[in-house]
Write a protein that holds these residues in place. Structure first.
Motif, PDB file in Angstrom:
ATOM      1  N   SER A  27      17.251  17.198  -3.892  1.00  0.00           N
ATOM      2  CA  SER A  27      16.569  16.098  -4.554  1.00  0.00           C
ATOM      3  C   SER A  27      15.146  16.027  -4.022  1.00  0.00           C
ATOM      4  CB  SER A  27      17.301  14.770  -4.326  1.00  0.00           C
ATOM      5  OG  SER A  27      17.465  14.519  -2.945  1.00  0.00           O
ATOM      6  N   LEU A  28      14.336  15.139  -4.609  1.00  0.00           N
ATOM      7  CA  LEU A  28      12.919  15.040  -4.270  1.00  0.00           C
ATOM      8  C   LEU A  28      12.504  13.581  -4.121  1.00  0.00           C
ATOM      9  CD1 LEU A  28      11.516  17.444  -7.032  1.00  0.00           C
ATOM     10  CD2 LEU A  28      11.806  18.039  -4.626  1.00  0.00           C
ATOM     11  N   VAL A  29      11.304  13.383  -3.601  1.00  0.00           N
ATOM     12  CA  VAL A  29      10.684  12.062  -3.620  1.00  0.00           C
ATOM     13  C   VAL A  29       9.172  12.253  -3.680  1.00  0.00           C
ATOM     14  CG1 VAL A  29      10.538  11.848  -1.100  1.00  0.00           C
ATOM     15  CG2 VAL A  29      10.568   9.793  -2.517  1.00  0.00           C
ATOM     16  N   ARG A  30       8.511  11.416  -4.479  1.00  0.00           N
ATOM     17  CA  ARG A  30       7.056  11.373  -4.461  1.00  0.00           C
ATOM     18  C   ARG A  30       6.652  10.116  -3.710  1.00  0.00           C
ATOM     19  NH1 ARG A  30       2.256  11.820  -8.997  1.00  0.00           N
ATOM     20  NH2 ARG A  30       0.707  10.674  -7.763  1.00  0.00           N
ATOM     21  N   ALA A  31       5.806  10.280  -2.694  1.00  0.00           N
ATOM     22  CA  ALA A  31       5.331   9.148  -1.899  1.00  0.00           C
ATOM     23  C   ALA A  31       3.815   9.078  -1.976  1.00  0.00           C
ATOM     24  CB  ALA A  31       5.777   9.294  -0.445  1.00  0.00           C
ATOM     25  N   ASP A  32       3.299   7.900  -2.306  1.00  0.00           N
ATOM     26  CA  ASP A  32       1.851   7.683  -2.413  1.00  0.00           C
ATOM     27  C   ASP A  32       1.424   6.588  -1.443  1.00  0.00           C
ATOM     28  OD1 ASP A  32       0.636   9.221  -4.937  1.00  0.00           O
ATOM     29  OD2 ASP A  32       2.683   8.611  -5.414  1.00  0.00           O
ATOM     30  N   PHE A  33       0.280   6.813  -0.810  1.00  0.00           N
ATOM     31  CA  PHE A  33      -0.231   5.901   0.204  1.00  0.00           C
ATOM     32  C   PHE A  33      -1.661   5.487  -0.142  1.00  0.00           C
ATOM     33  CE2 PHE A  33       2.751   8.835   1.990  1.00  0.00           C
ATOM     34  CZ  PHE A  33       3.454   8.185   2.985  1.00  0.00           C
ATOM     35  N   GLU A  34      -1.898   4.195  -0.230  1.00  0.00           N
ATOM     36  CA  GLU A  34      -3.277   3.737  -0.277  1.00  0.00           C
ATOM     37  C   GLU A  34      -3.844   3.846   1.136  1.00  0.00           C
ATOM     38  OE1 GLU A  34      -3.175  -0.182  -1.918  1.00  0.00           O
ATOM     39  OE2 GLU A  34      -2.676   0.514  -3.939  1.00  0.00           O
ATOM     40  N   LYS A  43       0.798  -1.227   0.000  1.00  0.00           N
ATOM     41  CA  LYS A  43       0.000   0.000   0.000  1.00  0.00           C
ATOM     42  C   LYS A  43       0.832   1.279   0.000  1.00  0.00           C
ATOM     43  CE  LYS A  43      -4.028  -2.034   2.341  1.00  0.00           C
ATOM     44  NZ  LYS A  43      -5.030  -1.852   3.421  1.00  0.00           N
ATOM     45  N   PHE A  44       2.116   1.169  -0.339  1.00  0.00           N
ATOM     46  CA  PHE A  44       2.989   2.348  -0.355  1.00  0.00           C
ATOM     47  C   PHE A  44       3.831   2.357  -1.625  1.00  0.00           C
ATOM     48  CE2 PHE A  44       7.212   4.184   0.414  1.00  0.00           C
ATOM     49  CZ  PHE A  44       6.856   5.489   0.711  1.00  0.00           C
ATOM     50  N   SER A  45       4.026   3.557  -2.175  1.00  0.00           N
ATOM     51  CA  SER A  45       4.888   3.731  -3.341  1.00  0.00           C
ATOM     52  C   SER A  45       5.773   4.946  -3.128  1.00  0.00           C
ATOM     53  CB  SER A  45       4.040   3.924  -4.606  1.00  0.00           C
ATOM     54  OG  SER A  45       4.841   4.371  -5.685  1.00  0.00           O
ATOM     55  N   GLY A  46       7.068   4.769  -3.353  1.00  0.00           N
ATOM     56  CA  GLY A  46       7.999   5.886  -3.248  1.00  0.00           C
ATOM     57  C   GLY A  46       8.832   6.005  -4.510  1.00  0.00           C
ATOM     58  N   VAL A  47       8.846   7.193  -5.112  1.00  0.00           N
ATOM     59  CA  VAL A  47       9.626   7.420  -6.328  1.00  0.00           C
ATOM     60  C   VAL A  47      10.657   8.505  -6.049  1.00  0.00           C
ATOM     61  CG1 VAL A  47       9.573   7.995  -8.774  1.00  0.00           C
ATOM     62  CG2 VAL A  47       7.618   6.824  -7.734  1.00  0.00           C
ATOM     63  N   PRO A  48      11.921   8.143  -5.811  1.00  0.00           N
ATOM     64  CA  PRO A  48      12.942   9.154  -5.547  1.00  0.00           C
ATOM     65  C   PRO A  48      13.381   9.861  -6.817  1.00  0.00           C
ATOM     66  CG  PRO A  48      13.913   6.962  -5.537  1.00  0.00           C
ATOM     67  CD  PRO A  48      12.435   6.769  -5.693  1.00  0.00           C
TER      68      PRO A  48
END
Length: 219
Positions: free
Chosen positions: A94-101, A74-79
């Motif tokens: 730098s950045l990261v996109r984090a998505d949570f169900e 249920k988690f996705s992280g895109v650095p």
């Protein structure tokens, strides 16, 4: 008399300045070094920067976080570091996109080389960190709010809303690093006996955790 004392005073003053300079807090040297040029996009064939004549605006645009990455538990992280976006090289960020169900978590982890500023794009998250005195700073933050995680401290996030959540994290290093505790402890080759004693668990329980986080059950 004044003439003979002046060199001694000057010498003492110089020693004081030198001592003060070398004893400044280490945080002065704790970030990425300042760049020596506007930008430095690495060349594919050398360790040098690409020639500016071969660089276009497209080198400074990255589209890899338009959408969530692959979800795991249920988690996705895109650095977005200089590894995948070379234009960040030498720029100290730098950045990261984090998505949570719904119900998804970003497991307790820390970044050894960077402070993180997390901005909630969508959703509602229980978010916080633990300082070196074991004090927890945590609360539910919502869309439009920002939370900072100081460099090197353990932090975490959990979607406590009834819809998906998305966070954009920003780091003051082009290579912040990430140490996720479950994987670092049970997904590495740390001796099982040490883990048993550290956590008060039995060998069978440690084996289950190692199997879950990447290490096969020990014979």
């Amino acid at each position: 008399m004044a003439i003979t004392m002046f060199p001694k005073i000057s010498l003492l003053f110089a020693i004081f300045i030198f001592h003060s300079a070398i004893n400044q807090p280490s945080s002065v040297f704790g970030s990425d070094p300042d760049p020596l040029q506007d930008y430095c996009i690495p060349s594919n064939h050398t360790h040098l920067c690409k020639n500016s004549s071969s660089i276009t605006v497209d080198d400074f645009v990255f589209s890899g976080i338009k959408h969530p990455g692959q979800f795991t538990n249920k988690f996705s992280g895109v650095p977005v570091s200089s590894t995948v976006f070379p234009a960040l090289n030498t720029l100290g960020m730098s950045l990261v996109r984090a998505d949570f169900e719904v119900g998804g978590i970003n497991v307790p982890h820390y970044h050894p080389r960077a402070t993180e500023v997390a901005y909630v794009l969508e959703g509602k998250l229980y978010s916080g960190f633990v300082d070196t005195g074991n004090k927890v700073f945590a609360k539910v933050i919502e869309k439009g709010e920002v939370m900072v995680f100081p460099r090197g401290v353990l932090h975490f996030q959990m979607n406590v809303g009834d819809s998906p959540a998305t966070v954009l994290g920003s780091f003051d290093s082009q290579n912040p690093g990430s140490v996720k505790l479950p994987i670092a402890l049970f997904g590495s080759d740390i001796d099982s006996e040490l883990l048993e004693k550290a956590f008060g668990l039995k060998r069978k329980e440690i084996s289950k955790l190692k199997k879950r986080f990447g290490i096969k059950k020990e014979e």
